[in-house]
Design an enzyme around this catalytic site. Structure first.
Site, short mmCIF file in Angstrom:
data_model
loop_
_atom_site.label_atom_id
_atom_site.label_comp_id
_atom_site.label_asym_id
_atom_site.label_seq_id
_atom_site.Cartn_x
_atom_site.Cartn_y
_atom_site.Cartn_z
N GLN A 263 0.83 -1.21 0.00
CA GLN A 263 0.00 0.00 0.00
C GLN A 263 0.86 1.25 0.00
O GLN A 263 0.49 2.26 -0.61
CB GLN A 263 -0.94 -0.01 1.21
CG GLN A 263 -1.96 -1.13 1.17
CD GLN A 263 -2.68 -1.23 -0.16
OE1 GLN A 263 -3.40 -0.32 -0.56
NE2 GLN A 263 -2.48 -2.32 -0.88
N HIS A 266 1.66 3.02 -3.33
CA HIS A 266 0.67 3.78 -4.09
C HIS A 266 1.06 5.25 -4.20
O HIS A 266 1.06 5.83 -5.28
CB HIS A 266 -0.71 3.67 -3.45
CG HIS A 266 -1.47 2.45 -3.88
ND1 HIS A 266 -1.90 2.27 -5.17
CD2 HIS A 266 -1.87 1.36 -3.18
CE1 HIS A 266 -2.54 1.11 -5.25
NE2 HIS A 266 -2.53 0.54 -4.06
N GLU A 331 -9.05 1.04 5.69
CA GLU A 331 -9.54 0.59 4.38
C GLU A 331 -9.30 -0.92 4.23
O GLU A 331 -10.21 -1.68 3.92
CB GLU A 331 -8.81 1.35 3.28
CG GLU A 331 -9.19 0.93 1.88
CD GLU A 331 -8.32 1.58 0.81
OE1 GLU A 331 -8.74 1.59 -0.37
OE2 GLU A 331 -7.22 2.08 1.14
N HIS A 332 -8.06 -1.34 4.44
CA HIS A 332 -7.69 -2.76 4.38
C HIS A 332 -7.17 -3.20 5.75
O HIS A 332 -6.31 -2.53 6.32
CB HIS A 332 -6.56 -3.00 3.36
CG HIS A 332 -6.84 -2.46 2.00
ND1 HIS A 332 -6.30 -1.26 1.55
CD2 HIS A 332 -7.59 -2.94 0.98
CE1 HIS A 332 -6.70 -1.05 0.30
NE2 HIS A 332 -7.48 -2.04 -0.06
N ASP A 365 -7.02 -6.77 -4.14
CA ASP A 365 -6.93 -5.69 -5.13
C ASP A 365 -7.26 -6.19 -6.53
O ASP A 365 -7.75 -5.42 -7.36
CB ASP A 365 -5.51 -5.11 -5.14
CG ASP A 365 -5.28 -4.12 -4.02
OD1 ASP A 365 -6.26 -3.65 -3.44
OD2 ASP A 365 -4.10 -3.81 -3.73
N HIS A 424 -53.88 16.28 5.86
CA HIS A 424 -53.41 14.91 6.01
C HIS A 424 -54.48 14.07 6.71
O HIS A 424 -54.82 12.96 6.27
CB HIS A 424 -52.13 14.87 6.87
CG HIS A 424 -50.88 15.22 6.14
ND1 HIS A 424 -50.61 16.47 5.66
CD2 HIS A 424 -49.79 14.45 5.83
CE1 HIS A 424 -49.42 16.49 5.10
NE2 HIS A 424 -48.90 15.26 5.17
#
Length: 433
Positions: A263, A266, A331-332, A365, A424
């Site tokens: 990661q 990235h 996230e992971h 992924d 109503h």
């Protein structure tokens, strides 16, 4: 190297403050970018194709003269697929089949039930009519993202899927086009940036407006998605990639170091964190990082990520690691432990959970099956991965029998008059026996 990666211990008196500082992430609000994107959106709304052509020529250094040149034909997508090397064809087919099989499990169907008095209640599920998929172009070309975004849409039953992808200097990424063909993209356009998002949101003479826009992009794309939200739906605004690993100290430290790298490579703002109750293991992973880093193609990016936002954290127990993980809401999340199923029971906040020593996050992924479009920056506390449900709408169904209208009408009348909404009340009362 490892001297510059943050080392924390949960027993430190200021641990929570240190953790909060480590996790702090807020993309700088660039008012110039915001205004430029507003101007682009306004121009595309007013001038349609011509604005898109002008921006494509300006930003992607193309020489488009007619809107028809912007469309990538089905023949081009098929040619890209037909010309793929056999190994890439097989890999895409395997990944696509697994993503599709998983997506089919997510598909929600309509349902209803009938009450004793004949009243019918239920939910009608329908797919979006048209969805837009943004795909990064140039160096950041991700065919895996095409599969992850397009296949759930098609499984949901989206009638038409429109892909936009920038082609700098007019150069297309053949692997992206091949993935689009395999995933069933209906139309594709060689445009990118905020102008592509605006075109999908509002439509032009050539590019149809969509109901929802999904897919990653740079700050201009992300800002444009924020600004068109409401006109269309969007998937999410993603922050930097994240991985959190909980390890009991019994996994090969080289494996863990490489998972952190996966990661960190990235970008410099990506975050890679390891939690362990074994101090010696943290030292071993630090040594693995030092030894393996020089081998990496993106060594400088990984180094910047680990020194800037990475951490090796000593915790008292795996149960405490789960508590810290829930605070981070990664996230992971890798549970690289002997009994991941037991530990998983303590996990409440995570985009995707990778269980066991052999389950590398990288498998998710590309080809495990579950979607890799996941909530970041702590939003896993209230958000979910992209899925088929993102391309489906739910409508409530209410079918009252005469008897049901009589029963419910009395209740509605009391509540409506309590709110001083006489119309109503009378609307319900008209149907009373």
């Amino acid at each position: 190297m490892t001297k510059s990666i943050t080392r924390l211990n949960s027993t430190d008196s200021n641990f929570q403050a240190q953790l909060k500082h480590l996790l702090a992430w807020e993309e700088s609000a660039d008012h110039d970018v915001h205004q430029r994107v507003l101007d682009i959106i306004d121009n595309v709304r007013k001038n349609g194709n011509q604005a898109v052509i002008d921006y494509t020529n300006q930003f992607d250094h193309c020489s488009v003269t007619d809107a028809a040149q912007l469309e990538i034909s089905q023949a081009q997508l098929k040619a890209a697929w037909d010309n793929l090397p056999a190994d890439k064809t097989e890999a895409l087919e395997i990944a696509a089949a697994r993503v599709r099989a998983y997506a089919k499990k997510q598909k929600t169907e309509s349902w209803q039930y009938t009450e004793a008095d004949g009243t019918i209640l239920g939910q009608k599920v329908t797919p979006l009519d048209r969805a837009g998929l943004y795909v990064p172009g140039g160096k950041a070309a991700y065919p895996s993202s095409v599969l992850m975004n397009a296949i759930p849409a098609k499984v949901a039953g989206v009638r038409e899927l429109i892909m936009v992808v920038p082609t700098p200097q007019g150069v297309t990424n053949e692997l992206v086009l091949a993935a689009a063909y395999l995933a069933g993209v209906d139309r594709a356009f060689a445009i990118g940036g905020a102008q592509a998002v605006a075109a999908l949101a509002y439509g032009t003479e050539t590019i149809p407006a969509v109901e929802k826009i999904v897919g990653p992009g740079n700050i201009y794309v992300a800002t444009a998605k924020k600004l068109v939200f409401g006109q269309v739906g969007i998937d999410m605004i993603a922050g930097p990639s994240e991985i959190l690993i909980i390890c009991d100290g019994k996994t090969n430290p080289d494996w863990i170091a490489m998972d952190l790298f996966s990661q960190a490579e990235h970008d410099e703002d990506a975050q890679a964190i390891l939690l362990s109750d074994d101090a010696d293991f943290l030292d071993a992973v630090a040594q693995s990082i030092d030894r393996l880093l020089p081998e990496m193609e993106r060594a400088e990016i990984i180094k910047a990520s680990l020194s800037g936002r990475g951490a090796l954290i000593k915790v008292a127990s795996l149960e405490e690691a789960a508590q810290v993980s829930n605070t981070i809401a990664p996230e992971h999340l890798e549970l690289s432990v002997e009994n991941p199923t037991t530990l998983c029971e303590h996990i409440n906040n995570a985009g995707a959970i990778f269980m066991g020593r052999y389950t590398a996050e990288a498998l998710g992924d590309y080809c495990a099956g579950p979607n890799h479009v996941l909530p970041t920056s702590g939003t896993a506390r209230f958000s979910s991965p992209l899925g088929v449900y993102d391309f489906q709408k739910r409508s409530s169904l209410i079918f009252c029998s005469a008897e049901g209208a009589n029963t419910l009408g009395k209740t509605a009348s009391v509540l409506a008059r309590g709110e001083s909404l006489t119309a109503h009340a009378r609307s319900a009362e008209y149907r009373l026996k």
